[in-house]
Design an enzyme around this catalytic site. Structure first.
Site, mmCIF file in Angstrom:
data_model
loop_
_atom_site.group_PDB
_atom_site.id
_atom_site.type_symbol
_atom_site.label_atom_id
_atom_site.label_comp_id
_atom_site.label_asym_id
_atom_site.label_seq_id
_atom_site.Cartn_x
_atom_site.Cartn_y
_atom_site.Cartn_z
ATOM 1 N N SER A 23 14.957 -20.515 49.915
ATOM 2 C CA SER A 23 15.004 -21.015 48.536
ATOM 3 C C SER A 23 14.459 -19.941 47.590
ATOM 4 O O SER A 23 14.464 -18.755 47.936
ATOM 5 C CB SER A 23 14.187 -22.311 48.435
ATOM 6 O OG SER A 23 14.366 -22.897 47.165
ATOM 7 N N ASN A 24 13.999 -20.335 46.425
ATOM 8 C CA ASN A 24 13.405 -19.370 45.477
ATOM 9 C C ASN A 24 12.315 -20.080 44.681
ATOM 10 O O ASN A 24 12.009 -21.235 44.929
ATOM 11 C CB ASN A 24 14.489 -18.780 44.567
ATOM 12 C CG ASN A 24 15.210 -19.860 43.798
ATOM 13 O OD1 ASN A 24 14.609 -20.567 42.990
ATOM 14 N ND2 ASN A 24 16.499 -20.030 44.070
ATOM 15 N N HIS A 25 11.724 -19.361 43.737
ATOM 16 C CA HIS A 25 10.517 -19.868 43.064
ATOM 17 C C HIS A 25 10.786 -20.706 41.819
ATOM 18 O O HIS A 25 9.862 -21.010 41.076
ATOM 19 C CB HIS A 25 9.627 -18.685 42.649
ATOM 20 C CG HIS A 25 9.218 -17.837 43.808
ATOM 21 N ND1 HIS A 25 8.367 -18.287 44.785
ATOM 22 C CD2 HIS A 25 9.549 -16.566 44.145
ATOM 23 C CE1 HIS A 25 8.188 -17.335 45.679
ATOM 24 N NE2 HIS A 25 8.896 -16.287 45.317
#
Ligand code: PMT
Length: 405
Positions: free
Chosen positions: A213-215
């Site tokens: 995923s990402n932030h």
């Protein structure tokens, strides 16, 4: 100018642990230009001192019907007449059920019964109290009588339990009030328009316990949703997994993976939108196959084959409807303007909002952002580091100008 310039807000504080947030809320209202008076219940004083609230609101706090020292009468009627809005935050189960029943055994409740202005409540209590039929029925009754009831998002509660009943975040409460007071001029290009916003990250499953995923937190996307609603637009947010309180008044479509976001956005798009803003941080790749059971560690390196996800903005750009405006975001780390301009053209966008991770305070997770807006006609606007809410307002103003043109 703040969004509550010269508005008179009567802030009611009742006795729950969330009362500590009333100080932050009061400060935000004052910062937005409101004149704030505070009325507290006796129990609220045990959670936060009148001195704190008086200092922040710059006005004496009212608790009793009269001042015991000099007998000065605190008229609940004139308080209710003074206010442009009576906001009760936090509103406990005790106060809400009494409000519904018409009980008037303290200054805050008598003020409620005599208030002629809009009343907004931010319920805050433990999950089981929140679900109790007595509280549900009180909220239904108040809602039917025109009281605006803010969402009580789920999350960790002071009791240690988890569930609904948390007080809405002060920023969201302030944004709701700003929205209520925002003059929605009939001529405003966004009034009555349908807007679709993508927000948050996507999550791509590796196995039942791991993912890519990402932030992204959804802060920028949710701030945009609020700014559009302030202009009178009706907003749908397709959002990946986020834990932020959802903007009051918007419609929510939850997704997890990029493929799910792709399908939901296409489905929504076909129903007809005036503006689409692609703010989500979509994973460009996903594992080719998600393992059905946990991948065991045996000490050797593993290779996970990743396949490209569809580019949602580009796919929607290919079926762009005449009159619909598409706005993308570009999150860059280098060659910012060049990359953003190429995404603007490549995804058939009308406008792109570039944010760079090289600017401290911009991009993922922060409450602030700094962006450059580039329009397809070459028009360019730089917005220096400001709160995401303020940046969102400025982006929405640019979109409004584009619709007007
Ligand atoms: O959520 P926050 O924590 O507040 O953070 C905000 C943000 C940094 C996520 C936001 O401001 C932002 O920059 N969003 C876009 C992030 C991104 O994916 O940028 P990109 O340059 O990789 O993508 C360009 C555009 O194509 C974006 O509009 C993106 O939504 C879209 N895209 C990208 C990949 C893909 N498969 N499909 C897409 O639609």
């Amino acid at each position: 100018m703040g969004g509550l310039e010269n508005k008179r807000i009567l802030l009611g504080v009742t006795g729950g642990i969330a009362a500590y947030k009333a100080a932050v809320l009061c400060r935000l209202l004052v910062k937005e230009g409101a004149q704030v008076k505070v009325v507290m219940t006796e129990t609220a004083k045990k959670f936060i001192t009148p001195l704190t609230m008086a200092t922040i609101s710059k006005s004496p706090v009212l608790v009793d019907f009269f001042n015991p020292e000099n007998g000065e009468w605190h008229s609940h009627i004139s308080l209710g007449m003074w206010a442009d809005c009576f906001l009760i935050a936090p509103a406990t189960a005790n106060t809400l059920t009494k409000m519904a029943a018409g009980i008037a055994d303290n200054l805050l409740l008598t003020t409620y019964l005599s208030a002629r202005c809009p009343v907004v409540v931010a319920p805050a209590m433990d999950v089981d109290m929140f679900r109790h039929p007595a509280v549900r029925s009180a909220l239904d009754t108040l809602g039917q009588r025109g009281v605006k009831i803010l969402e009580s998002p789920a999350g960790e509660l002071a009791s240690g339990l988890s569930g609904e009943g948390r007080m809405a975040e002060p920023e969201n409460i302030a944004a709701t009030l700003i929205g209520m007071f925002a003059p929605v001029a009939e001529s405003c290009a966004l009034a009555g328009k349908k807007v679709l916003v993508t927000a948050g990250p996507t999550v791509e499953k590796i196995d039942p316990v791991r993912y890519v995923s990402n932030h992204s937190t959804g802060k920028m996307g949710f701030a945009l949703a609020e700014a559009f609603m302030d202009k009178g637009a009706s907003v749908t947010v397709v959002c990946g997994p986020v834990s932020l309180p959802f903007p009051d008044g918007a419609r929510r479509v939850d997704v997890v993976s990029a493929l799910e976001m792709y399908e939901s956005v296409l489905k929504e798009y076909r129903t007809g939108y005036d503006v689409v803003v692609f703010c989500a941080a979509v994973a460009d790749y996903r594992p080719k196959e998600a393992a059905s059971s946990k991948i065991k560690r045996d000490g050797r390196p593993i290779t996970i084959e990743m396949v490209p996800n569809p580019d949602i903005a580009a796919a929607v750009g290919e079926i762009k409807r005449p009159g619909t405006r598409h706005v993308g975001f570009a999150l860059e780390t280098d060659s910012e303007m060049k990359n953003a301009s190429s995404k603007l053209a490549g995804k058939n966008l009308d406008m792109i909002v570039m944010n760079s991770l090289r600017v401290p305070g911009a991009g993922f997770g922060t409450d602030t952002n700094a962006v450059t807006i580039i329009s397809a006609d070459g028009h360019q606007v730089d917005i220096p580091l400001e709160s995401k809410r303020e940046v969102a307002r400025e982006i929405v103003t640019e979109i409004e100008t584009m619709l007007d043109a």
